[in-house]
Design a protein around this motif. Structure first.
Motif, PDB file in Angstrom:
ATOM      1  N   MET A  81       1.339  -1.676   0.218  1.00 28.04           N
ATOM      2  CA  MET A  81       0.362   0.248   0.027  1.00 28.04           C
ATOM      3  C   MET A  81       0.926   1.378   0.255  1.00 28.04           C
ATOM      4  N   GLN A  82       0.081   2.319  -0.717  1.00 27.14           N
ATOM      5  CA  GLN A  82       1.546   3.189  -0.753  1.00 27.14           C
ATOM      6  C   GLN A  82       1.190   3.794   0.398  1.00 27.14           C
ATOM      7  N   PRO A  83       2.217   5.185   0.956  1.00 27.84           N
ATOM      8  CA  PRO A  83       1.772   5.550   1.817  1.00 27.84           C
ATOM      9  C   PRO A  83       0.836   6.978   2.130  1.00 27.84           C
ATOM     10  N   TRP A  84       0.569   7.217   0.454  1.00 30.56           N
ATOM     11  CA  TRP A  84      -0.543   8.487   1.023  1.00 30.56           C
ATOM     12  C   TRP A  84      -1.966   7.834   1.243  1.00 30.56           C
ATOM     13  N   LYS A  85      -1.659   6.999   0.336  1.00 30.18           N
ATOM     14  CA  LYS A  85      -3.583   6.461   0.568  1.00 30.18           C
ATOM     15  C   LYS A  85      -4.028   6.260   1.653  1.00 30.18           C
ATOM     16  N   MET A  86      -3.289   5.794   2.753  1.00 29.24           N
ATOM     17  CA  MET A  86      -3.565   5.826   4.320  1.00 29.24           C
ATOM     18  C   MET A  86      -3.835   7.282   4.691  1.00 29.24           C
ATOM     19  N   PHE A  87      -4.084   8.514   4.236  1.00 27.08           N
ATOM     20  CA  PHE A  87      -4.671   9.723   3.796  1.00 27.08           C
ATOM     21  C   PHE A  87      -5.731   9.985   3.936  1.00 27.08           C
ATOM     22  N   ILE A  88      -6.728   9.045   3.007  1.00 26.92           N
ATOM     23  CA  ILE A  88      -7.443   9.390   1.985  1.00 26.92           C
ATOM     24  C   ILE A  88      -9.043   9.012   2.701  1.00 26.92           C
ATOM     25  N   PRO A  89      -9.024   7.970   4.003  1.00 29.72           N
ATOM     26  CA  PRO A  89      -9.878   8.228   4.649  1.00 29.72           C
ATOM     27  C   PRO A  89     -10.115   9.403   5.712  1.00 29.72           C
ATOM     28  N   TRP A  90      -9.405   9.523   5.820  1.00 29.84           N
ATOM     29  CA  TRP A  90      -9.380  10.710   6.429  1.00 29.84           C
ATOM     30  C   TRP A  90      -9.056  12.180   6.079  1.00 29.84           C
ATOM     31  N   MET A  91      -8.735  12.544   4.830  1.00 31.37           N
ATOM     32  CA  MET A  91      -9.666  13.226   3.611  1.00 31.37           C
ATOM     33  C   MET A  91     -11.217  13.395   3.823  1.00 31.37           C
ATOM     34  N   TRP A  92     -11.537  12.231   3.460  1.00 34.99           N
ATOM     35  CA  TRP A  92     -12.910  11.961   3.354  1.00 34.99           C
ATOM     36  C   TRP A  92     -13.621  12.240   4.690  1.00 34.99           C
ATOM     37  N   THR A  93     -13.298  11.985   5.386  1.00 37.09           N
ATOM     38  CA  THR A  93     -13.867  12.729   6.856  1.00 37.09           C
ATOM     39  C   THR A  93     -14.044  14.129   7.279  1.00 37.09           C
ATOM     40  N   LEU A  94     -12.750  14.177   6.698  1.00 37.70           N
ATOM     41  CA  LEU A  94     -12.196  15.861   7.173  1.00 37.70           C
ATOM     42  C   LEU A  94     -13.206  16.618   6.035  1.00 37.70           C
ATOM     43  N   HIS A  95     -13.379  15.767   4.888  1.00 41.43           N
ATOM     44  CA  HIS A  95     -14.819  16.267   3.672  1.00 41.43           C
ATOM     45  C   HIS A  95     -16.010  16.479   4.299  1.00 41.43           C
ATOM     46  N   LEU A  96     -15.975  15.353   4.822  1.00 37.82           N
ATOM     47  CA  LEU A  96     -17.759  15.139   5.110  1.00 37.82           C
ATOM     48  C   LEU A  96     -18.141  15.885   6.763  1.00 37.82           C
ATOM     49  N   LEU A  97     -16.893  16.307   7.557  1.00 34.54           N
ATOM     50  CA  LEU A  97     -17.309  17.256   8.679  1.00 34.54           C
ATOM     51  C   LEU A  97     -16.963  18.706   8.089  1.00 34.54           C
ATOM     52  N   GLY A  98     -16.681  19.411   6.991  1.00 36.48           N
ATOM     53  CA  GLY A  98     -16.511  20.715   6.479  1.00 36.48           C
ATOM     54  C   GLY A  98     -17.961  20.833   5.885  1.00 36.48           C
ATOM     55  N   ALA A  99     -18.589  19.414   5.202  1.00 35.25           N
ATOM     56  CA  ALA A  99     -19.979  19.882   4.781  1.00 35.25           C
ATOM     57  C   ALA A  99     -21.005  20.053   5.740  1.00 35.25           C
ATOM     58  N   VAL A 100     -20.601  19.163   7.304  1.00 38.33           N
ATOM     59  CA  VAL A 100     -21.866  19.942   8.318  1.00 38.33           C
ATOM     60  C   VAL A 100     -21.146  21.160   8.862  1.00 38.33           C
ATOM     61  N   TRP A 101     -19.895  21.492   8.964  1.00 34.83           N
ATOM     62  CA  TRP A 101     -19.946  22.738   9.051  1.00 34.83           C
ATOM     63  C   TRP A 101     -20.318  24.461   8.443  1.00 34.83           C
ATOM     64  N   LEU A 102     -19.925  23.938   7.217  1.00 35.49           N
ATOM     65  CA  LEU A 102     -21.485  24.822   6.269  1.00 35.49           C
ATOM     66  C   LEU A 102     -22.264  24.781   5.952  1.00 35.49           C
ATOM     67  N   SER A 103     -23.227  23.803   6.206  1.00 37.76           N
ATOM     68  CA  SER A 103     -24.980  23.110   6.034  1.00 37.76           C
ATOM     69  C   SER A 103     -25.307  23.796   7.873  1.00 37.76           C
ATOM     70  N   ALA A 104     -24.192  23.567   8.614  1.00 35.35           N
ATOM     71  CA  ALA A 104     -24.673  24.740   9.975  1.00 35.35           C
ATOM     72  C   ALA A 104     -24.624  25.864   9.919  1.00 35.35           C
ATOM     73  N   GLY A 105     -23.943  26.191   9.280  1.00 36.15           N
ATOM     74  CA  GLY A 105     -23.850  27.923   9.293  1.00 36.15           C
ATOM     75  C   GLY A 105     -24.865  28.612   7.694  1.00 36.15           C
ATOM     76  N   VAL A 106     -24.872  27.755   6.747  1.00 31.11           N
ATOM     77  CA  VAL A 106     -25.967  28.248   5.037  1.00 31.11           C
ATOM     78  C   VAL A 106     -27.409  28.133   6.157  1.00 31.11           C
ATOM     79  N   LEU A 107     -27.973  27.153   6.830  1.00 28.94           N
ATOM     80  CA  LEU A 107     -29.233  27.216   7.507  1.00 28.94           C
ATOM     81  C   LEU A 107     -29.660  28.258   8.718  1.00 28.94           C
ATOM     82  N   SER A 108     -28.555  27.847   9.529  1.00 24.75           N
ATOM     83  CA  SER A 108     -28.441  28.836  10.732  1.00 24.75           C
ATOM     84  C   SER A 108     -28.658  30.553   9.867  1.00 24.75           C
TER      85      SER A 108
END
Length: 162
Positions: free
Chosen positions: A1-28
């Motif tokens: 496994m390439q070393p950078w592939k271990m960061f993909i799940p973390w980046m995906w999680t950060l993307h989802l958390l960012g979407a929640v963050w954006l949604s909270a601001g927009v809906l509020s």
């Protein structure tokens, strides 16, 4: 496994958390602007509501939109999806419409209205700047448009329809 592939799940999680963050601001923001309509002449209430809307813009909406978009573009590369699928093209167009509306219409409009409301509160009466800022309905309307765009982006990301 390439070393950078271990960061993909973390980046995906950060993307989802960012979407929640954006949604909270927009809906509020939608709720704040709805309540601002009910402050009939109360300068303290208007100033407070516009300060709160400004804080939502600067702490949730703008950083959430930029961070989530950056993570999304990274994930397109990391998952080797590219820009060819139709749902990606549609998502990119909707994202840039959302970002342009936030950065070029809402941020300046809310900032002007907040400053005018605070000046009016200090003066004890509505200033012409506040009356002009309140006649500009576009920043408040865009809160509803942004909510719809975020919902469409979530649906496109979740279902990848085309």
């Amino acid at each position: 496994m390439q070393p950078w592939k271990m960061f993909i799940p973390w980046m995906w999680t950060l993307h989802l958390l960012g979407a929640v963050w954006l949604s909270a601001g927009v809906l509020s923001g939608t709720v704040i602007f709805a309540q601002l309509k009910r402050t009939d002449g109360d300068l303290n209430g208007r100033a407070f509501g516009l300060r709160l809307a400004w804080r939502l813009m600067t702490l949730f909406v703008v950083p959430g939109a930029i961070f989530t978009g950056a993570m999304g573009f990274y994930l397109l590369h990391a998952f080797r999806i590219g820009f060819l699928p139709g749902w990606v093209k549609a998502s990119v167009v909707l994202y840039f419409i959302l970002l342009a509306g936030i950065l070029f219409v809402q941020v300046p409009g809310v900032r002007r209205a907040k400053q005018a409301a605070e000046a009016s509160r200090a003066a004890g009466a509505p200033t012409p700047e506040l009356l002009a800022a309140e006649r500009n309905k576009l920043p408040a309307i865009l809160t509803h448009v942004n909510s719809l765009l975020v919902l469409l982006l979530i649906l496109l990301m979740a279902f990848k329809p085309f």
